[in-house]
Design a protein around this motif. Structure first.
Motif, short mmCIF file in Angstrom:
data_model
loop_
_atom_site.label_atom_id
_atom_site.label_comp_id
_atom_site.label_asym_id
_atom_site.label_seq_id
_atom_site.Cartn_x
_atom_site.Cartn_y
_atom_site.Cartn_z
N THR A 26 83.88 91.79 100.86
CA THR A 26 83.16 92.97 100.85
C THR A 26 81.70 92.76 101.37
O THR A 26 80.96 91.91 100.78
N SER A 27 80.88 93.64 101.76
CA SER A 27 79.53 93.31 102.42
C SER A 27 78.96 94.68 102.71
O SER A 27 79.53 95.76 102.77
N ILE A 28 77.64 94.58 102.65
CA ILE A 28 76.69 95.62 103.06
C ILE A 28 75.69 94.93 104.21
O ILE A 28 75.36 94.03 104.04
N LEU A 29 75.88 95.73 105.37
CA LEU A 29 75.05 95.18 106.42
C LEU A 29 73.56 95.48 106.30
O LEU A 29 73.28 96.64 105.93
N LYS A 30 72.74 94.58 106.89
CA LYS A 30 71.52 94.96 107.13
C LYS A 30 71.27 95.99 108.22
O LYS A 30 72.33 96.10 109.07
N ASN A 31 70.15 96.63 108.22
CA ASN A 31 69.81 97.51 109.55
C ASN A 31 70.02 96.74 110.81
O ASN A 31 69.19 95.53 110.68
N ASN A 32 70.50 97.43 111.93
CA ASN A 32 70.15 96.38 113.08
C ASN A 32 70.93 95.05 113.34
O ASN A 32 70.32 94.15 113.56
N PRO A 33 72.08 94.94 112.65
CA PRO A 33 72.54 93.63 112.72
C PRO A 33 73.01 93.05 114.04
O PRO A 33 74.24 92.95 114.55
N ASN A 34 72.01 92.88 114.83
CA ASN A 34 72.16 92.21 116.26
C ASN A 34 73.15 90.99 116.44
O ASN A 34 72.84 90.09 115.78
N GLY A 35 74.08 91.24 117.25
CA GLY A 35 75.20 90.08 117.46
C GLY A 35 76.42 90.35 116.42
O GLY A 35 77.24 89.58 116.66
N TYR A 36 76.23 91.07 115.36
CA TYR A 36 77.24 91.08 114.48
C TYR A 36 78.71 91.79 115.25
O TYR A 36 79.70 91.02 114.85
N ASN A 37 78.90 92.59 115.96
CA ASN A 37 80.05 93.21 116.40
C ASN A 37 80.66 92.18 117.35
O ASN A 37 81.76 91.91 117.19
N GLU A 38 79.94 91.42 118.08
CA GLU A 38 80.55 90.21 118.84
C GLU A 38 81.11 89.05 118.21
O GLU A 38 82.27 88.61 118.40
N MET A 39 80.26 88.88 117.27
CA MET A 39 80.94 87.90 116.34
C MET A 39 82.06 88.25 115.50
O MET A 39 83.03 87.63 115.49
N SER A 40 82.06 89.55 115.15
CA SER A 40 83.09 89.91 114.39
C SER A 40 84.27 89.94 115.33
O SER A 40 85.58 89.44 114.76
N GLU A 41 84.22 90.18 116.45
CA GLU A 41 85.66 90.29 117.44
C GLU A 41 85.82 89.20 117.68
O GLU A 41 86.98 88.67 117.78
N HIS A 42 85.16 87.95 117.89
CA HIS A 42 85.37 86.93 117.96
C HIS A 42 86.25 86.20 116.78
O HIS A 42 87.23 85.54 117.20
N ILE A 43 85.81 86.41 115.82
CA ILE A 43 86.57 85.91 114.62
C ILE A 43 87.75 86.54 114.32
O ILE A 43 88.96 85.85 114.05
N GLU A 44 87.94 87.77 114.52
CA GLU A 44 89.03 88.46 114.53
C GLU A 44 90.37 87.99 115.52
O GLU A 44 91.52 87.79 115.20
N GLU A 45 89.78 87.68 116.58
CA GLU A 45 90.86 86.86 117.54
C GLU A 45 91.17 85.55 116.91
O GLU A 45 92.35 85.11 117.31
N LEU A 46 90.03 84.87 116.69
CA LEU A 46 90.43 83.57 116.44
C LEU A 46 91.26 83.14 115.03
O LEU A 46 92.11 82.40 115.02
N ILE A 47 90.98 84.26 114.16
CA ILE A 47 91.85 84.03 112.77
C ILE A 47 93.50 84.17 113.12
O ILE A 47 94.26 83.57 112.41
N LYS A 48 93.64 85.05 114.06
CA LYS A 48 95.11 85.24 114.35
C LYS A 48 95.85 84.08 114.59
O LYS A 48 97.18 83.92 114.58
N ASP A 49 95.41 83.05 114.97
CA ASP A 49 95.91 81.78 115.47
C ASP A 49 95.82 80.75 114.46
O ASP A 49 96.48 79.57 114.59
N GLN A 50 95.42 81.04 113.25
CA GLN A 50 95.27 79.92 112.20
C GLN A 50 96.52 80.03 111.49
O GLN A 50 97.12 80.97 111.21
N GLU A 51 96.84 78.65 111.17
CA GLU A 51 98.10 78.46 110.47
C GLU A 51 98.22 79.26 109.08
O GLU A 51 97.24 79.06 108.21
#
Length: 101
Positions: free
Chosen positions: A16-41
């Motif tokens: 659970t999280s509360i984002l800061k205002n203007n979290p620059n780069g957050y969406n890109e990292m979130s998408e990267h992690i969502e793709e990466l996690i799918k391949d984890q054992e």
């Protein structure tokens, strides 16, 4: 959409999280992690929602799989950046799912 989880037992990591205002780069990292996690054992699926508070639940086969994911280098970078740049506050909880209906 609900994650297609197996019959219990399995584990849930609840972030659970509360984002800061203007979290620059957050969406890109979130998408990267969502793709990466799918391949984890041991990864079983994810459910996520965001409004004033974000809630992401990742389901895992066992504690060992959760520990391996926690040690993943890209995930470590995301956690470090999250603490420094993106999150006002956050919590991580790990639970064993014993009953599902």
């Amino acid at each position: 959409m609900y994650a297609n989880t197996p019959k219990p037992p399995y584990y849930a990591v609840i972030f659970t999280s509360i984002l800061k205002n203007n979290p620059n780069g957050y969406n890109e990292m979130s998408e990267h992690i969502e793709e990466l996690i799918k391949d984890q054992e041991g990864y079983l699926g994810m459910e996520s929602a965001r409004n004033d508070i974000g809630i992401t639940v990742c389901y895992w086969k066992d504690i060992e799989s959760i520990k391996k994911w926690s040690d993943n280098m890209d995930h470590k970078v995301a956690k470090r950046e999250g603490k420094a740049r993106w999150y006002e506050s956050y919590r991580v909880r790990i639970s064993k799912v014993e009953i599902e209906y």
